[in-house]
Design a protein around this motif. Structure first.
Motif, PDB file in Angstrom:
ATOM      1  N   UNK A  91       0.833  -1.195   0.000  1.00 34.98           N
ATOM      2  CA  UNK A  91       0.000   0.000   0.000  1.00 34.98           C
ATOM      3  C   UNK A  91       0.873   1.252   0.000  1.00 34.98           C
ATOM      4  N   UNK A  92       1.831   1.259  -0.955  1.00 30.47           N
ATOM      5  CA  UNK A  92       2.781   2.365  -1.084  1.00 30.47           C
ATOM      6  C   UNK A  92       2.435   3.174  -2.326  1.00 30.47           C
ATOM      7  N   UNK A  93       2.149   4.458  -2.158  1.00 27.29           N
ATOM      8  CA  UNK A  93       1.911   5.340  -3.301  1.00 27.29           C
ATOM      9  C   UNK A  93       3.253   5.763  -3.874  1.00 27.29           C
ATOM     10  N   UNK A  94       3.422   5.590  -5.179  1.00 27.26           N
ATOM     11  CA  UNK A  94       4.685   5.937  -5.827  1.00 27.26           C
ATOM     12  C   UNK A  94       4.427   6.111  -7.321  1.00 27.26           C
ATOM     13  N   UNK A  95       5.154   6.998  -7.943  1.00 28.12           N
ATOM     14  CA  UNK A  95       5.086   7.143  -9.391  1.00 28.12           C
ATOM     15  C   UNK A  95       6.138   6.225  -9.991  1.00 28.12           C
ATOM     16  N   UNK A  96       5.722   5.029 -10.355  1.00 27.08           N
ATOM     17  CA  UNK A  96       6.663   4.005 -10.801  1.00 27.08           C
ATOM     18  C   UNK A  96       7.398   4.359 -12.065  1.00 27.08           C
ATOM     19  N   UNK A  97       6.790   5.158 -12.943  1.00 29.22           N
ATOM     20  CA  UNK A  97       7.413   5.454 -14.228  1.00 29.22           C
ATOM     21  C   UNK A  97       8.582   6.426 -14.110  1.00 29.22           C
ATOM     22  N   UNK A  98       8.691   7.124 -12.995  1.00 29.04           N
ATOM     23  CA  UNK A  98       9.826   8.022 -12.797  1.00 29.04           C
ATOM     24  C   UNK A  98      10.704   7.558 -11.637  1.00 29.04           C
ATOM     25  N   UNK A  99      10.508   6.314 -11.210  1.00 27.70           N
ATOM     26  CA  UNK A  99      11.203   5.808 -10.030  1.00 27.70           C
ATOM     27  C   UNK A  99      12.525   5.140 -10.360  1.00 27.70           C
ATOM     28  N   UNK A 100      12.915   5.130 -11.630  1.00 33.65           N
ATOM     29  CA  UNK A 100      14.179   4.501 -11.991  1.00 33.65           C
ATOM     30  C   UNK A 100      14.173   3.018 -11.677  1.00 33.65           C
ATOM     31  N   UNK A 101      15.175   2.582 -10.893  1.00 35.25           N
ATOM     32  CA  UNK A 101      15.326   1.159 -10.587  1.00 35.25           C
ATOM     33  C   UNK A 101      14.660   0.760  -9.273  1.00 35.25           C
ATOM     34  N   UNK A 102      13.787   1.612  -8.740  1.00 38.27           N
ATOM     35  CA  UNK A 102      13.157   1.296  -7.454  1.00 38.27           C
ATOM     36  C   UNK A 102      12.286   0.047  -7.566  1.00 38.27           C
ATOM     37  N   UNK A 103      11.428  -0.009  -8.584  1.00 36.25           N
ATOM     38  CA  UNK A 103      10.534  -1.163  -8.729  1.00 36.25           C
ATOM     39  C   UNK A 103      11.324  -2.437  -9.005  1.00 36.25           C
ATOM     40  N   UNK A 104      12.320  -2.447  -9.911  1.00 43.01           N
ATOM     41  CA  UNK A 104      13.140  -3.649 -10.047  1.00 43.01           C
ATOM     42  C   UNK A 104      13.851  -4.040  -8.764  1.00 43.01           C
ATOM     43  N   UNK A 105      14.322  -3.048  -7.987  1.00 47.90           N
ATOM     44  CA  UNK A 105      14.967  -3.367  -6.720  1.00 47.90           C
ATOM     45  C   UNK A 105      14.010  -4.011  -5.737  1.00 47.90           C
ATOM     46  N   UNK A 106      12.741  -3.615  -5.798  1.00 46.74           N
ATOM     47  CA  UNK A 106      11.718  -4.226  -4.948  1.00 46.74           C
ATOM     48  C   UNK A 106      11.376  -5.633  -5.428  1.00 46.74           C
ATOM     49  N   UNK A 107      11.533  -5.854  -6.730  1.00 49.13           N
ATOM     50  CA  UNK A 107      11.305  -7.179  -7.286  1.00 49.13           C
ATOM     51  C   UNK A 107       9.901  -7.442  -7.759  1.00 49.13           C
ATOM     52  N   UNK A 108       8.977  -6.566  -7.454  1.00 48.85           N
ATOM     53  CA  UNK A 108       7.580  -6.761  -7.844  1.00 48.85           C
ATOM     54  C   UNK A 108       6.871  -5.416  -7.753  1.00 48.85           C
ATOM     55  N   UNK A 109       5.771  -5.296  -8.507  1.00 44.52           N
ATOM     56  CA  UNK A 109       4.969  -4.080  -8.459  1.00 44.52           C
ATOM     57  C   UNK A 109       3.709  -4.262  -7.640  1.00 44.52           C
ATOM     58  N   UNK A 110       3.374  -5.515  -7.304  1.00 45.01           N
ATOM     59  CA  UNK A 110       2.197  -5.762  -6.473  1.00 45.01           C
ATOM     60  C   UNK A 110       2.373  -5.080  -5.117  1.00 45.01           C
ATOM     61  N   UNK A 111       1.346  -4.387  -4.670  1.00 42.23           N
ATOM     62  CA  UNK A 111       1.409  -3.663  -3.410  1.00 42.23           C
ATOM     63  C   UNK A 111       1.709  -2.187  -3.572  1.00 42.23           C
ATOM     64  N   UNK A 112       2.051  -1.782  -4.790  1.00 36.31           N
ATOM     65  CA  UNK A 112       2.279  -0.369  -5.073  1.00 36.31           C
ATOM     66  C   UNK A 112       0.992   0.258  -5.603  1.00 36.31           C
ATOM     67  N   UNK A 113       0.752   1.495  -5.239  1.00 40.83           N
ATOM     68  CA  UNK A 113      -0.411   2.241  -5.719  1.00 40.83           C
ATOM     69  C   UNK A 113       0.110   3.325  -6.654  1.00 40.83           C
ATOM     70  N   UNK A 114      -0.221   3.212  -7.927  1.00 40.53           N
ATOM     71  CA  UNK A 114       0.373   4.041  -8.965  1.00 40.53           C
ATOM     72  C   UNK A 114      -0.576   5.159  -9.405  1.00 40.53           C
ATOM     73  N   UNK A 115      -0.047   6.221 -10.018  1.00 45.59           N
ATOM     74  CA  UNK A 115      -0.923   7.287 -10.533  1.00 45.59           C
ATOM     75  C   UNK A 115      -1.915   6.800 -11.582  1.00 45.59           C
ATOM     76  N   UNK A 116      -1.679   5.643 -12.176  1.00 43.45           N
ATOM     77  CA  UNK A 116      -2.646   5.076 -13.124  1.00 43.45           C
ATOM     78  C   UNK A 116      -3.821   4.426 -12.410  1.00 43.45           C
TER      79      UNK A 116
END
Length: 496
Positions: free
Chosen positions: A400-425
């Motif tokens: 349940x983390x709000x983040x703009x994944x498209x401008x986050x660089x390598x943050x999402x790959x470092x996390x290993x998954x996008x599930x649990x992220x709340x995106x602007x989309x």
């Protein structure tokens, strides 16, 4: 042609290309293009809104499609999907090069060595490791090169169709490939046999160009439906089609020889000849039809090199020099082993590899410098993404983390998954940004005044959030230009 040649070549070349491509990452280097492609694949396969937004206006289309397919394969957590795609696609292309060389009369072992050397040239190796889309484009261009020779020699309709389809795939595989296709348009009429042009010039051109026209209309229509404009894929400042236009000052090529038309022609031709010493050999020893095709293909690449420089797209000429590999293979194939000794062909390929390494140091960009440092084992390398990967690891156990994944660089790959992220989309976060009140448990954002923060949709919609997330909020991460807040659990902040 033995049936075992293609699968055996693929099995032998795949480990070599995979090792060369993964070595820089082992040294701690992760290119921004790789991080971006990896992020998009993870987001598109885990969030419906992101899938709709990304695939509807994606360009180039084919890399994202392949990346998503690999991202869905279980057991590949932590392995960059774009790297897997690039290594596999380039290995397939290199296996086709072996087949072309053997069909031209060369023995299997020298053909394998030559294909391996061409696949490991700096321009291609960097593109594979950095997450560029050239491998897909090179595969399509390989088919186009082979089809061009068959078309010039035998005038086959099937070769015309194959050339048209390969050009359409090239345009959808790599933004640099789109410039090559644009540069190829005036050369296509010269590739067609004279009897075809004399019989029906417009009909012959239509056969070749129809796949490209159909693909372009489909791309424009999809962008009109999902992005509100046929050119939505080119609207953003970071659109792939813009290349280095936004940071031209960081390019030694554009600030140097690539900055003027005349110099870009002269230096571009010198780079082509230095990186592809097999090319003049093929022009010298090949038959008249082969020389004509090689000359036209060289003209296409040189025209694309000048065109991309004039439009400030090409920050590093190596991005187009990667497409020399299939042209070099064709040049070697048309000579045959009777005119080009077995040991000379790999030797010339190795000479091109060394010349490419030297040229890369003269006109490469920041990505090139970081990759070269990583290959040489220089430790802390330029352009690394360790800070973003560190934040990604910090977020692994948080949901349940709000983040703009498209401008986050390598943050999402470092996390290993996008599930649990709340995106602007996500519709929920869209509503929160409109009312300026977040209801997630956590929010990760960049400093709104930093270069990357100016594109972070959360940071820009809530600029005060960087300094103050409200009563009860706790700052749990503060490094570089990233902050993570744990928001209070009252009804005004939390969603269902």
């Amino acid at each position: 042609m033995p049936r075992w040649l293609l699968p055996v070549s693929l099995a032998l070349l795949l480990p070599l290309i995979g090792f060369v491509a993964s070595w820089p990452m082992q040294e701690g280097w992760l290119g921004p293009a790789m991080a971006d492609r990896w992020t998009r694949a993870l987001l598109a396969t885990s969030d419906v809104g992101a899938f709709r937004d990304l695939t509807g206006t994606a360009y180039p289309v084919l890399p994202l499609t392949f990346d998503m397919g690999v991202a869905l394969i279980p057991g590949l957590d932590g392995v960059p999907a774009p790297l897997v795609v690039n290594v596999l696609i380039l290995s397939i292309a290199a296996a086709l090069w072996v087949r072309m060389l053997v069909a031209g009369g060369h023995r299997v072992v020298p053909s394998l060595v030559t294909a391996g050397l061409l696949a490991c040239t700096p321009s291609l190796a960097l593109n594979v490791a950095a997450g560029g889309a050239a491998p897909l484009g090179v595969l399509a261009f390989t088919i186009a090169v082979s089809s061009s020779l068959r078309l010039a020699r035998r005038g086959e309709v099937n070769a015309m169709i194959a050339l048209g389809v390969s050009l359409a795939c090239l345009a959808l595989s790599d933004a640099a490939g789109a410039y090559i296709v644009l540069a190829a348009v005036p050369f296509i009429a010269l590739m067609l046999p004279a009897r075809m042009v004399a019989t029906s010039a417009s009909g012959s051109l239509l056969v070749v160009m129809f796949p490209l026209m159909f693909a372009s209309m489909a791309l424009f229509y999809a962008n009109w439906v999902f992005g509100g404009s046929p050119l939505a894929f080119a609207a953003g400042v970071d659109a792939a089609i813009h290349g280095s236009a936004a940071h031209v000052g960081d390019s030694s090529w554009l600030m140097g020889p690539g900055g003027t038309m005349g110099m870009s022609v002269l230096v571009g031709l010198a780079l082509i000849l230095a990186n592809a010493p097999l090319l003049p050999v093929g022009m010298l020893l090949g038959d008249s039809g082969a020389r004509r095709v090689l000359l036209l293909l060289t003209g296409i690449l040189l025209t694309a090199l000048v065109l991309t420089s004039a439009t400030w797209f090409l920050g590093d000429p190596g991005r187009l020099l990667a497409y020399l590999a299939p042209v070099s293979v064709l040049a070697a194939a048309v000579t045959g082993r009777n005119r080009l000794r077995a040991g000379v062909m790999p030797l010339l390929a190795a000479a091109g590899l060394l010349a490419g390494w030297w040229a890369q140091g003269q006109v490469g960009d920041a990505d090139t410098a970081g990759w070269r440092q990583a290959v040489l084992g220089a430790g802390q390398v330029e352009g690394d993404t360790r800070g973003e990967l560190a934040l990604g690891r910090f977020l692994r156990d948080l949901d349940d983390v709000a983040i703009d994944g498209l401008t986050a660089g390598a943050v999402v790959p470092g996390r290993g998954r996008a599930a649990g992220l709340v995106l602007p989309s996500n519709d929920r976060l869209k509503a929160d940004l409109i009312v300026r009140q977040l209801r997630t448990t956590y929010v990760a954002l960049r400093d709104p005044v930093s270069p990357a923060g100016t594109r972070d949709r959360i940071a820009q919609a809530l600029p005060d959030l960087w300094h103050d997330a409200g009563t009860g909020a706790v700052l749990i991460y503060d490094r570089g230009d990233w902050r993570v807040w744990r928001l209070p659990a009252d009804s005004g902040k939390r969603g269902e």
